[in-house]
Design a protein around this motif. Structure first.
Motif, PDB file in Angstrom:
ATOM      1  N   SER A   1       1.053  -1.262  -0.142  1.00 41.82           N
ATOM      2  CA  SER A   1      -0.138  -0.239   0.088  1.00 41.82           C
ATOM      3  C   SER A   1       0.360   0.221  -0.120  1.00 41.82           C
ATOM      4  N   ASN A   2       4.562   1.668   1.430  1.00 43.82           N
ATOM      5  CA  ASN A   2       2.467   2.065   1.730  1.00 43.82           C
ATOM      6  C   ASN A   2       2.092   1.674   0.971  1.00 43.82           C
ATOM      7  N   CYS A   3       1.201   1.338  -0.139  1.00 47.28           N
ATOM      8  CA  CYS A   3       0.951   0.074  -0.315  1.00 47.28           C
ATOM      9  C   CYS A   3       1.511  -0.630  -1.989  1.00 47.28           C
ATOM     10  N   THR A   4       2.772  -0.965  -0.781  1.00 44.65           N
ATOM     11  CA  THR A   4       3.865  -1.345  -2.047  1.00 44.65           C
ATOM     12  C   THR A   4       3.841  -2.925  -1.771  1.00 44.65           C
ATOM     13  N   VAL A   5       5.084  -2.920  -1.543  1.00 42.16           N
ATOM     14  CA  VAL A   5       5.456  -4.343  -1.882  1.00 42.16           C
ATOM     15  C   VAL A   5       5.016  -5.329  -1.017  1.00 42.16           C
ATOM     16  N   GLY A   6       5.287  -5.136   0.467  1.00 35.03           N
ATOM     17  CA  GLY A   6       3.823  -6.127   1.868  1.00 35.03           C
ATOM     18  C   GLY A   6       4.828  -7.522   1.723  1.00 35.03           C
ATOM     19  N   LEU A   7       6.283  -7.964   0.912  1.00 31.22           N
ATOM     20  CA  LEU A   7       6.701  -9.562   1.550  1.00 31.22           C
ATOM     21  C   LEU A   7       7.410  -9.350   2.278  1.00 31.22           C
ATOM     22  N   PRO A   8       7.278 -10.532   3.386  1.00 29.86           N
ATOM     23  CA  PRO A   8       8.304 -10.927   4.289  1.00 29.86           C
ATOM     24  C   PRO A   8       9.683 -10.901   3.644  1.00 29.86           C
ATOM     25  N   GLY A   9      10.887 -10.488   3.972  1.00 31.28           N
ATOM     26  CA  GLY A   9      12.047 -10.725   3.255  1.00 31.28           C
ATOM     27  C   GLY A   9      12.801 -10.567   2.292  1.00 31.28           C
ATOM     28  N   TYR A  10      12.179  -9.411   1.466  1.00 29.92           N
ATOM     29  CA  TYR A  10      12.503  -9.004   0.673  1.00 29.92           C
ATOM     30  C   TYR A  10      13.838  -8.096   0.129  1.00 29.92           C
ATOM     31  N   THR A  11      14.873  -8.897   0.175  1.00 29.82           N
ATOM     32  CA  THR A  11      16.023  -8.179   0.735  1.00 29.82           C
ATOM     33  C   THR A  11      16.770  -8.238   0.164  1.00 29.82           C
ATOM     34  N   VAL A  12      18.018  -6.774  -0.358  1.00 30.03           N
ATOM     35  CA  VAL A  12      18.702  -7.544  -1.335  1.00 30.03           C
ATOM     36  C   VAL A  12      20.567  -7.213  -0.867  1.00 30.03           C
ATOM     37  N   LYS A  13      21.054  -6.794  -2.139  1.00 30.65           N
ATOM     38  CA  LYS A  13      23.223  -6.473  -2.111  1.00 30.65           C
ATOM     39  C   LYS A  13      22.789  -4.958  -1.316  1.00 30.65           C
ATOM     40  N   LYS A  14      23.780  -4.840  -0.641  1.00 28.48           N
ATOM     41  CA  LYS A  14      23.791  -3.718   0.530  1.00 28.48           C
ATOM     42  C   LYS A  14      24.914  -3.066  -0.104  1.00 28.48           C
ATOM     43  N   TYR A  15      23.882  -1.717  -0.076  1.00 26.55           N
ATOM     44  CA  TYR A  15      25.398  -0.370  -0.909  1.00 26.55           C
ATOM     45  C   TYR A  15      25.165   0.424   0.223  1.00 26.55           C
ATOM     46  N   LYS A  16      26.513   1.599   0.233  1.00 30.21           N
ATOM     47  CA  LYS A  16      26.467   2.910   0.712  1.00 30.21           C
ATOM     48  C   LYS A  16      25.019   3.695   0.668  1.00 30.21           C
ATOM     49  N   GLN A  17      24.955   4.579   1.278  1.00 29.71           N
ATOM     50  CA  GLN A  17      24.401   5.284   1.560  1.00 29.71           C
ATOM     51  C   GLN A  17      24.742   6.938   1.226  1.00 29.71           C
ATOM     52  N   ASN A  18      24.507   7.899   0.366  1.00 32.24           N
ATOM     53  CA  ASN A  18      25.158   8.877   0.050  1.00 32.24           C
ATOM     54  C   ASN A  18      24.709  10.155   0.088  1.00 32.24           C
ATOM     55  N   HIS A  19      23.334  10.472   0.455  1.00 33.19           N
ATOM     56  CA  HIS A  19      22.352  11.464   0.355  1.00 33.19           C
ATOM     57  C   HIS A  19      22.060  12.183   1.973  1.00 33.19           C
ATOM     58  N   ARG A  20      21.533  13.168   1.676  1.00 31.72           N
ATOM     59  CA  ARG A  20      21.112  13.607   3.371  1.00 31.72           C
ATOM     60  C   ARG A  20      20.045  12.975   3.764  1.00 31.72           C
ATOM     61  N   GLN A  21      20.596  13.006   5.002  1.00 33.53           N
ATOM     62  CA  GLN A  21      18.866  12.569   5.442  1.00 33.53           C
ATOM     63  C   GLN A  21      18.018  13.378   6.326  1.00 33.53           C
ATOM     64  N   PRO A  22      16.758  13.449   6.354  1.00 31.38           N
ATOM     65  CA  PRO A  22      15.749  14.245   6.624  1.00 31.38           C
ATOM     66  C   PRO A  22      15.852  14.032   8.074  1.00 31.38           C
ATOM     67  N   ARG A  23      15.609  14.709   9.141  1.00 36.73           N
ATOM     68  CA  ARG A  23      15.490  15.762  10.459  1.00 36.73           C
ATOM     69  C   ARG A  23      13.909  14.790  10.805  1.00 36.73           C
ATOM     70  N   ILE A  24      14.248  13.736  12.031  1.00 35.17           N
ATOM     71  CA  ILE A  24      13.386  12.476  12.288  1.00 35.17           C
ATOM     72  C   ILE A  24      12.763  13.752  13.128  1.00 35.17           C
ATOM     73  N   GLY A  25      11.650  13.224  13.415  1.00 29.42           N
ATOM     74  CA  GLY A  25      11.057  14.179  14.489  1.00 29.42           C
ATOM     75  C   GLY A  25      10.798  13.128  16.062  1.00 29.42           C
ATOM     76  N   SER A  26      10.466  11.726  15.620  1.00 23.96           N
ATOM     77  CA  SER A  26      10.086  10.647  16.781  1.00 23.96           C
ATOM     78  C   SER A  26      10.645   9.631  16.420  1.00 23.96           C
ATOM     79  N   SER A  27      11.229   8.658  17.423  1.00 27.83           N
ATOM     80  CA  SER A  27      11.492   8.139  17.353  1.00 27.83           C
ATOM     81  C   SER A  27      12.176   6.961  15.959  1.00 27.83           C
ATOM     82  N   PRO A  28      12.680   6.203  15.942  1.00 28.55           N
ATOM     83  CA  PRO A  28      12.327   5.056  14.740  1.00 28.55           C
ATOM     84  C   PRO A  28      11.618   3.983  14.748  1.00 28.55           C
ATOM     85  N   THR A  29      11.206   3.209  15.941  1.00 28.77           N
ATOM     86  CA  THR A  29      10.077   2.410  16.061  1.00 28.77           C
ATOM     87  C   THR A  29       9.191   3.043  16.098  1.00 28.77           C
ATOM     88  N   ILE A  30       8.648   3.886  16.896  1.00 26.76           N
ATOM     89  CA  ILE A  30       7.510   4.225  16.930  1.00 26.76           C
ATOM     90  C   ILE A  30       6.622   4.943  14.862  1.00 26.76           C
TER      91      ILE A  30
END
Length: 308
Positions: A3-32
């Motif tokens: 739904s968001n309305c998209t994959v929803g399939l447990p275990g969907y994993t791919v090869k790791k890559y490095k993140q090089n873009h700027r992180q947005p500011r997060i207001g609440s905890s990642p778990t929430i």
């Protein structure tokens, strides 16, 4: 199926890559953020089941709708808790969330929903999302034959459409007198959710490209992919219209009309890549796509009150 309305399939994993873009500011905890990220899609899914009851001209069963929503929440939250690597780029606000907490909450919601559906003779439907999720990510070996759904252009979107289309139509269709009407409801919701999942792939082009995923917009390009989605959208509503005219499905002009118009609008507006999604665009996307079923039910309730 994400739904968001998209994959929803447990275990969907791919090869790791490095993140090089700027992180947005997060207001609440990642778990929430993780736990609340699937609330809207699960509520929307529960209302889609209600809409399926309406199209089949069957009295809606509240507990079945509730159970469906709980299972949808469990599967989507579980999917996001698996920490698919493309989500590092696509959903950085979920990075560092407690997987254990998400798994416990998902298990509780799934068991509650499955218990309700099982009591109503829908045990296979209750476990359908988990079964297809496992076949998608892990596969099953039968002798020399290895059944694995993952891989291939549009396979993810196809699995999303078939799984949730069958889930929605199955919950409502068990009370139907025949199979033809539920089959049309399955086709309608299957195509709609296939389209919605592909639209979310446009938003996730950057992460999917880095991850090497062959999604529809990545392979076909923006223009051809959008034409394909518009064609499928039109086809699904022609089938729905003909079914209503011939009396196979209930006369529900608000469902047909709003679904057709809003679908055209969100394909036009959101089937395109975006580097950084603004709050305004996010709000419009959530209202138009994830909030579609809520608006339909609301409009229909108002119209019914005016007619009475």
């Amino acid at each position: 199926m994400n739904s968001n309305c998209t994959v929803g399939l447990p275990g969907y994993t791919v090869k790791k890559y490095k993140q090089n873009h700027r992180q947005p500011r997060i207001g609440s905890s990642p778990t929430i953020n993780l736990l609340k990220s699937s609330i809207l899609v699960s509520f929307s899914g529960a209302l889609r089941i209600h809409i399926a009851f309406l199209l089949l001209h069957i009295q809606s069963v509240f507990l079945n709708c509730l159970a469906g929503g709980l299972i949808i929440y469990a599967v989507y939250t579980l999917d996001r808790a698996m920490d698919a690597e493309e989500d590092i780029a696509n959903r950085p606000e979920l990075k560092g969330a407690s997987r254990k907490t998400a798994l416990i909450i998902s298990l509780i919601c799934f068991l509650a929903g499955a218990a309700i559906l099982t009591a109503n003779g829908l045990i296979l439907i209750a476990f359908l999302p988990l079964i297809t999720g496992y076949l998608y990510s892990k596969g099953a070996r039968i002798g020399k034959f290895n059944l694995k759904l993952k891989g291939g252009l549009g396979m993810k979107n196809l699995v999303v459409g078939i799984t949730w289309g069958a889930f929605i139509a199955g919950i409502a269709g068990i009370y139907a007198t025949g199979l033809f009407a539920p089959a049309i409801v399955f086709l309608y919701f299957g195509l709609k959710l296939f389209i919605n999942s592909a639209i979310y792939d446009f938003k996730d082009i950057k992460g999917d490209t880095l991850a090497g995923l062959k999604t529809i917009p990545v392979v076909l390009g923006q223009k051809k992919a959008k034409i394909m989605l518009l064609s499928l959208h039109t086809l699904s509503h022609i089938i729905l219209l003909m079914s209503i005219i011939t009396g196979i499905l209930a006369f529900e002009p608000i469902i047909l009309g709003y679904s057709f118009i809003i679908g055209l609008l969100y394909i036009k507006n959101f089937a395109e890549p975006v580097e950084v999604e603004t709050k305004n665009r996010l709000a419009r996307r959530l209202f138009m796509i994830d909030g579609e079923s809520t608006t339909i039910v609301g409009l229909r309730t108002i119209a019914s009150g005016l007619i009475v």
